[in-house]
Design a protein around this motif. Structure first.
Motif, PDB file in Angstrom:
ATOM      1  N   SER A   1     -47.276  -5.346 -12.469  1.00 24.33           N
ATOM      2  CA  SER A   1     -48.267  -4.597 -11.691  1.00 24.33           C
ATOM      3  C   SER A   1     -49.453  -4.213 -12.586  1.00 24.33           C
ATOM      4  O   SER A   1     -50.596  -4.212 -12.133  1.00 24.33           O
ATOM      5  CB  SER A   1     -47.641  -3.380 -11.019  1.00 24.33           C
ATOM      6  OG  SER A   1     -47.368  -2.382 -11.959  1.00 24.33           O
ATOM      7  N   ILE A   2     -49.193  -3.906 -13.865  1.00 28.55           N
ATOM      8  CA  ILE A   2     -50.308  -3.602 -14.767  1.00 28.55           C
ATOM      9  C   ILE A   2     -51.136  -4.852 -15.005  1.00 28.55           C
ATOM     10  O   ILE A   2     -52.370  -4.843 -14.942  1.00 28.55           O
ATOM     11  CB  ILE A   2     -49.778  -3.030 -16.086  1.00 28.55           C
ATOM     12  CG1 ILE A   2     -49.088  -1.688 -15.829  1.00 28.55           C
ATOM     13  CG2 ILE A   2     -50.896  -2.845 -17.086  1.00 28.55           C
ATOM     14  CD1 ILE A   2     -48.420  -1.114 -17.037  1.00 28.55           C
ATOM     15  N   LEU A   3     -50.434  -5.969 -15.242  1.00 23.95           N
ATOM     16  CA  LEU A   3     -51.123  -7.244 -15.472  1.00 23.95           C
ATOM     17  C   LEU A   3     -52.025  -7.612 -14.294  1.00 23.95           C
ATOM     18  O   LEU A   3     -53.204  -7.952 -14.472  1.00 23.95           O
ATOM     19  CB  LEU A   3     -50.077  -8.342 -15.678  1.00 23.95           C
ATOM     20  CG  LEU A   3     -50.584  -9.765 -15.780  1.00 23.95           C
ATOM     21  CD1 LEU A   3     -51.128 -10.004 -17.165  1.00 23.95           C
ATOM     22  CD2 LEU A   3     -49.487 -10.772 -15.489  1.00 23.95           C
TER      23      LEU A   3
ATOM     24  N   LEU B   1     -50.540  -7.019  -7.599  1.00 23.33           N
ATOM     25  CA  LEU B   1     -51.635  -6.215  -7.058  1.00 23.33           C
ATOM     26  C   LEU B   1     -52.914  -7.032  -6.917  1.00 23.33           C
ATOM     27  O   LEU B   1     -53.886  -6.578  -6.342  1.00 23.33           O
ATOM     28  CB  LEU B   1     -51.899  -5.000  -7.959  1.00 23.33           C
ATOM     29  CG  LEU B   1     -50.756  -4.004  -8.076  1.00 23.33           C
ATOM     30  CD1 LEU B   1     -51.154  -2.851  -8.966  1.00 23.33           C
ATOM     31  CD2 LEU B   1     -50.361  -3.476  -6.714  1.00 23.33           C
TER      32      LEU B   1
ATOM     33  N   LEU C   1     -53.129  -5.662 -11.903  1.00 24.56           N
ATOM     34  CA  LEU C   1     -54.227  -4.709 -11.693  1.00 24.56           C
ATOM     35  C   LEU C   1     -55.423  -5.143 -12.543  1.00 24.56           C
ATOM     36  O   LEU C   1     -56.571  -5.142 -12.085  1.00 24.56           O
ATOM     37  CB  LEU C   1     -53.784  -3.297 -12.070  1.00 24.56           C
ATOM     38  CG  LEU C   1     -54.846  -2.210 -11.894  1.00 24.56           C
ATOM     39  CD1 LEU C   1     -55.099  -1.963 -10.425  1.00 24.56           C
ATOM     40  CD2 LEU C   1     -54.456  -0.926 -12.578  1.00 24.56           C
ATOM     41  N   GLY C   2     -55.136  -5.557 -13.784  1.00 21.45           N
ATOM     42  CA  GLY C   2     -56.199  -6.072 -14.646  1.00 21.45           C
ATOM     43  C   GLY C   2     -56.868  -7.298 -14.048  1.00 21.45           C
ATOM     44  O   GLY C   2     -58.098  -7.392 -14.005  1.00 21.45           O
ATOM     45  N   LEU C   3     -56.054  -8.215 -13.540  1.00 21.58           N
ATOM     46  CA  LEU C   3     -56.600  -9.429 -12.919  1.00 21.58           C
ATOM     47  C   LEU C   3     -57.490  -9.077 -11.735  1.00 21.58           C
ATOM     48  O   LEU C   3     -58.581  -9.648 -11.560  1.00 21.58           O
ATOM     49  CB  LEU C   3     -55.467 -10.316 -12.416  1.00 21.58           C
ATOM     50  CG  LEU C   3     -54.808 -11.264 -13.402  1.00 21.58           C
ATOM     51  CD1 LEU C   3     -53.783 -12.109 -12.681  1.00 21.58           C
ATOM     52  CD2 LEU C   3     -55.865 -12.167 -14.023  1.00 21.58           C
TER      53      LEU C   3
ATOM     54  N   LEU D   1     -43.034  -3.388 -13.060  1.00 19.37           N
ATOM     55  CA  LEU D   1     -44.066  -2.511 -13.617  1.00 19.37           C
ATOM     56  C   LEU D   1     -45.032  -3.293 -14.505  1.00 19.37           C
ATOM     57  O   LEU D   1     -46.249  -3.154 -14.387  1.00 19.37           O
ATOM     58  CB  LEU D   1     -43.414  -1.377 -14.414  1.00 19.37           C
ATOM     59  CG  LEU D   1     -44.404  -0.391 -15.011  1.00 19.37           C
ATOM     60  CD1 LEU D   1     -45.183   0.294 -13.910  1.00 19.37           C
ATOM     61  CD2 LEU D   1     -43.696   0.642 -15.864  1.00 19.37           C
ATOM     62  N   SER D   2     -44.499  -4.151 -15.379  1.00 17.88           N
ATOM     63  CA  SER D   2     -45.401  -4.875 -16.277  1.00 17.88           C
ATOM     64  C   SER D   2     -46.289  -5.831 -15.496  1.00 17.88           C
ATOM     65  O   SER D   2     -47.474  -5.974 -15.798  1.00 17.88           O
ATOM     66  CB  SER D   2     -44.624  -5.598 -17.364  1.00 17.88           C
ATOM     67  OG  SER D   2     -43.679  -6.463 -16.789  1.00 17.88           O
TER      68      SER D   2
END
Lengths: 289, 287
Positions: free
Chosen positions: B99-101, B37, B103-105, B96-97
């Motif tokens: 995408s969370i990572l 993302l 999104l944070g970046l 999924l993991s």
């Protein structure tokens, strides 16, 4: 404090689906905004005080979730996350272009006719109430049959399905419950701000913050989101006041990166430390969750 | 009629530029199981760097791309073992993991950009950016042509690389059958790292291309991301030419929509299309 209680309530309600079942919704703010608009419209057109009608905000959000939820919960992994995000964007876009809902300018809500201090404390008590309700419901779900089904889905959805669990129904029920709680919080928040616009109540930053807090605290158990919401709200507020909003957001982003390496969050870390100690002192082995 | 034809032509060019921004994400999603993302956020960062080089040193964005893409490739090489390998390895759902990572970046990058360059929108102005160029009888904007050529070259170059070189074939082998590829002696771990670095490197090219066309602010990456996701999902993750075709289609929709409908409708169509396709065929239209 009111904001901390709000985030406790929000991340607890997110945890019902996002934590227990592992279905990470990026767009929970849609339900929040729908709740806020429902109570705002009820106040302006019917004259019901949002402090009485906020459960109706929850009902509206839950109904919305029940209608759109069925195709959504059948998606998996990041596709589910992206679609929930799109639902939030689309709802906000529709509201922005509907003149009856105030469009981009939003709706002004006349504040309750009382001194400002009493007003503040009223909202404080209502948000505390919501935080308690959401935490209670989530803790109840954790030990209920629904929670068992959700955790089975997280561990292995195909096996859960094969064991006879109707996974789609379980996920939908969790989504509706979670959306209802979120909508109730939204209903209060709109009145608290006394100004409901798409920019405020469909703010994606709220949507991201609420699940960051749950993940950070640890969203496998109901204690986690409380911990995450308290720590991160304080941290965010401290950084915003002392350095700047951007730095606070950068810290949130870094926490999101960090969370990936500790999938069980703070609660998981605390568990590990205490379990190791117990083992070292010859205590009982912790039950694997 | 003339306006319609012109908007068709610029829609196609826009599609080529978007293809450049989308192809790296398609590669990462299809071949390294990374749901990035932050792809367009990385691209936007390069757009800002190119803008900085242009305004302070007068370096043309086309030259800047030549500098930034290898730099981003190296950054990708550094990011893989530190952040991404632990999130992909031994995780039930790597998509999924990651995408969370990411999104944070993306949030970190967005706010860092807004801290350094303020939230005000920027426009890259080069000698050719507002020049009207006549191509096959159509008049289009100069920067659009440059960005489209960059994107097209990138997609065709990647297609050639993946199908005609030994490393490219190894990448495809790992994507199709990771265990089988390991059996015949391909180091799958290294290949994933290379794919990811390539993807980040191409993010630079696509990002600078988009920054040449649009005025951009720190939050622009979000709109770009949704468009690029639409392109990748329609084209099918990992399909290079599929990405090009779907990008051309999306470009046409954007070009025509921009000419015929008000702005709000444009994003409504974009989100609506992405939502519909994700709900009905999340694995792509051509797979």
């Amino acid at each position: 404090m009111t904001v901390i209680f709000m985030y406790i309530a929000l991340s607890e309600s997110w945890t019902i689906l996002g934590g227990y079942a592992g279905y990470v919704s990026f767009g929970h703010v849609a339900f929040f905004g729908i709740g806020a608009y429902t109570t705002a419209l009820l106040l302006l057109h019917v004259g019901v005080n949002p402090l009485f009608s906020f459960p109706l905000g929850g009902v509206a959000a839950a109904l919305f979730a029940a209608v759109v939820g069925y195709p959504i919960v059948r998606l998996q992994g990041p596709y589910f996350s992206i679609v929930t995000l799109l639902v939030a964007l689309l709802t906000s876009l529709v509201v922005k272009n509907t003149p009856a809902l105030g469009g981009t300018t939003g709706l002004w809500l006349p504040l309750p006719d009382m001194p400002i201090e009493l007003n503040r404390t009223t909202f404080y008590w209502f948000m505390l109430f919501m935080a308690l309700v959401a935490t209670g419901v989530t803790a109840w779900v954790e030990n209920s049959k629904l929670g068992l089904g959700l955790m089975a889905i997280r561990q292995n959805e195909a096996v859960a399905e094969a064991a006879g669990a109707n996974t789609t129904y379980i996920k939908l029920a969790a989504l509706v419950l979670s959306a209802g709680l979120t909508g109730m919080v939204g209903g209060i928040y709109g009145y608290l701000r006394s100004y409901v616009t798409p920019e405020i109540v469909f703010d994606l930053n709220i949507g991201v913050t609420l699940f960051l807090m749950a993940l950070f605290g640890g969203c496998r158990r109901w204690q986690g989101p409380v911990l995450g919401a308290v720590i991160l709200s304080v941290l965010g507020e401290f950084l915003t006041l002392n350095i700047g909003e951007e730095i606070a957001r950068i810290a949130y982003g870094l926490c999101l990166v960090l969370v990936v390496f500790f999938p069980d969050g703070l609660v998981g870390i605390i568990d590990k430390i205490t379990v190791n100690r117990k083992v070292a002192f010859g205590g009982k082995h912790a039950v694997e969750r | 009629m003339g306006m319609l034809v012109t908007s068709l032509a610029s829609g196609l060019l826009l599609g080529c530029a978007y293809a450049g921004a989308a192809v790296g994400l398609s590669l990462a999603m299809g071949m390294a199981r990374v749901f990035n993302l932050a792809h367009t956020a990385l691209g936007l960062t390069c757009g800002y760097l190119a803008y900085f080089l242009l305004t302070t040193a007068g370096i043309d964005p086309m030259v800047a791309v030549g500098l930034l893409a290898p730099l981003m490739f190296l950054a990708g090489l550094a990011l893989w073992p530190t952040l991404f390998r632990p999130t992909v390895r031994g995780v039930a759902d790597p998509a999924l993991s990651t995408s969370i990572l990411t999104l944070g970046l993306a949030i970190v990058l967005e706010n860092a950009l807004s801290k350094v360059w303020t939230p005000n929108p920027r426009i890259m102005s080069t000698p050719y950016s507002n020049q009207a160029i006549t191509l096959f009888g159509f008049t289009v904007q100069g920067s659009l042509v440059v960005a489209a050529v960059l994107g097209l070259l990138l997609v065709l170059g990647l297609h050639w690389f993946l199908n005609r070189t030994f490393i490219g074939l190894a990448i495809q082998a790992v994507a199709q059958e990771p265990d089988g590829a390991r059996l015949v002696g391909i180091r799958a771990e290294l290949v994933s790292m290379l794919v990811f670095a390539l993807s980040v490197g191409t993010a630079a090219i696509g990002g600078v291309g988009l920054a040449m066309i649009y005025s951009f602010g720190p939050a622009s990456y979000f709109d770009w991301l949704l468009t690029v996701l639409l392109i990748v999902v329609v084209g099918g993750a990992g399909a290079i030419l599929g990405t090009l075709i779907s990008a051309l289609g999306v470009g046409l929709v954007l070009g025509l929509g921009g000419a015929l409908l008000p702005q709000a409708w444009n994003s409504l169509i974009l989100f609506g299309l992405l939502l519909t396709i994700l709900l009905l065929r999340p694995y792509g239209l051509f797979k």
